[in-house]
Write an enzyme that holds these catalytic residues in place. Sequence first.
Site, PDB file in Angstrom:
ATOM      1  CE  LYS A  13      -2.248  -1.017   3.841  1.00  0.00           C
ATOM      2  NZ  LYS A  13      -1.615  -2.293   4.240  1.00  0.00           N
ATOM      3  NE  ARG A  88      -4.422  -1.171   9.969  1.00  0.00           N
ATOM      4  CZ  ARG A  88      -3.358  -0.573   9.433  1.00  0.00           C
ATOM      5  NH1 ARG A  88      -3.395   0.670   9.088  1.00  0.00           N
ATOM      6  NH2 ARG A  88      -2.250  -1.277   9.245  1.00  0.00           N
ATOM      7  NE  ARG A 123       6.916  -2.898   6.162  1.00  0.00           N
ATOM      8  CZ  ARG A 123       5.606  -2.693   6.250  1.00  0.00           C
ATOM      9  NH1 ARG A 123       4.905  -2.342   5.195  1.00  0.00           N
ATOM     10  NH2 ARG A 123       4.987  -2.874   7.392  1.00  0.00           N
ATOM     11  NE  ARG A 156       5.982  -0.364  10.067  1.00  0.00           N
ATOM     12  CZ  ARG A 156       4.767  -0.364   9.502  1.00  0.00           C
ATOM     13  NH1 ARG A 156       4.611   0.153   8.292  1.00  0.00           N
ATOM     14  NH2 ARG A 156       3.736  -0.864  10.137  1.00  0.00           N
ATOM     15  NE  ARG A 167       1.811  -4.729  11.495  1.00  0.00           N
ATOM     16  CZ  ARG A 167       2.846  -4.576  10.687  1.00  0.00           C
ATOM     17  NH1 ARG A 167       3.974  -5.230  10.928  1.00  0.00           N
ATOM     18  NH2 ARG A 167       2.763  -3.792   9.646  1.00  0.00           N
TER      19      ARG A 167
END
Length: 212
Positions: A13, A88, A123, A156, A167
């Site tokens: 995203k 969300r 990531r 992160r 998550r």
Amino acid sequence: MRLILMGPPGAGKGTQGELLEKKLGISTISTGLMLRTAIKEQTEVGKLAEQYINDGKLVPDDVIVAIVKERLSQPDCEKGFILDGFPRTTAQAEALDAAGVTIDKVLLLEVDDSKIVERLSSRRECSKCGTPYNIISKKPEKEGICDNCGGELICRKDDVPETIQNRLNVYHEQTEPIKEFYQAKGILAVAQGEEELADTTANVAKALGLGV
Ligand code: AMP
């Protein structure tokens, strides 16, 4: 264009938001990035959000809805916007409706859970401007350094295996049902996000009816 980007964590995203922002000339509003900035600055919202984020849980609806409403009232949003990571929950989607914010399209990026776990471990994110990278599929020109602002690239805190699973569970339980909410409005578009970045970008352009 008033667009919502939906999809599991690590679906792409942020990356697609960045590309669409350049292509369409409108701002991307990433609630995750806004919250991480608030944590860095230790604002009231940041202090409240920190534990939720580190546990892979959602920040309470009223807190996030207030932040988004305030951001959408800023002048740059008059010509359109891209929402990344909001809504969300169904309550957040309803709050957006109740505030009179009309949405043109909701783009759902579909990626299988097994791919997500692999992707999130490689990531990285710029510690200054939040630009997303991936050390396998979206490398910066200079290792560890952001192409946009020269900031340091970091992992992160919530991209660790235990939190990733939380998550994903939260996504399937609380966020995925929003699909039906937007499908009923006839504005849901779906794009596959499993393959290479260029393929996903092409899928997104096609789903949104934009030239590649
Ligand atoms: P993201 O960068 O979109 O993956 O968001 C990181 C984290 O920020 C999420 O796991 C949540 O803890 C929090 N967050 C971001 N957006 C929202 C939202 N719309 N509602 C509740 N929590 C959010």
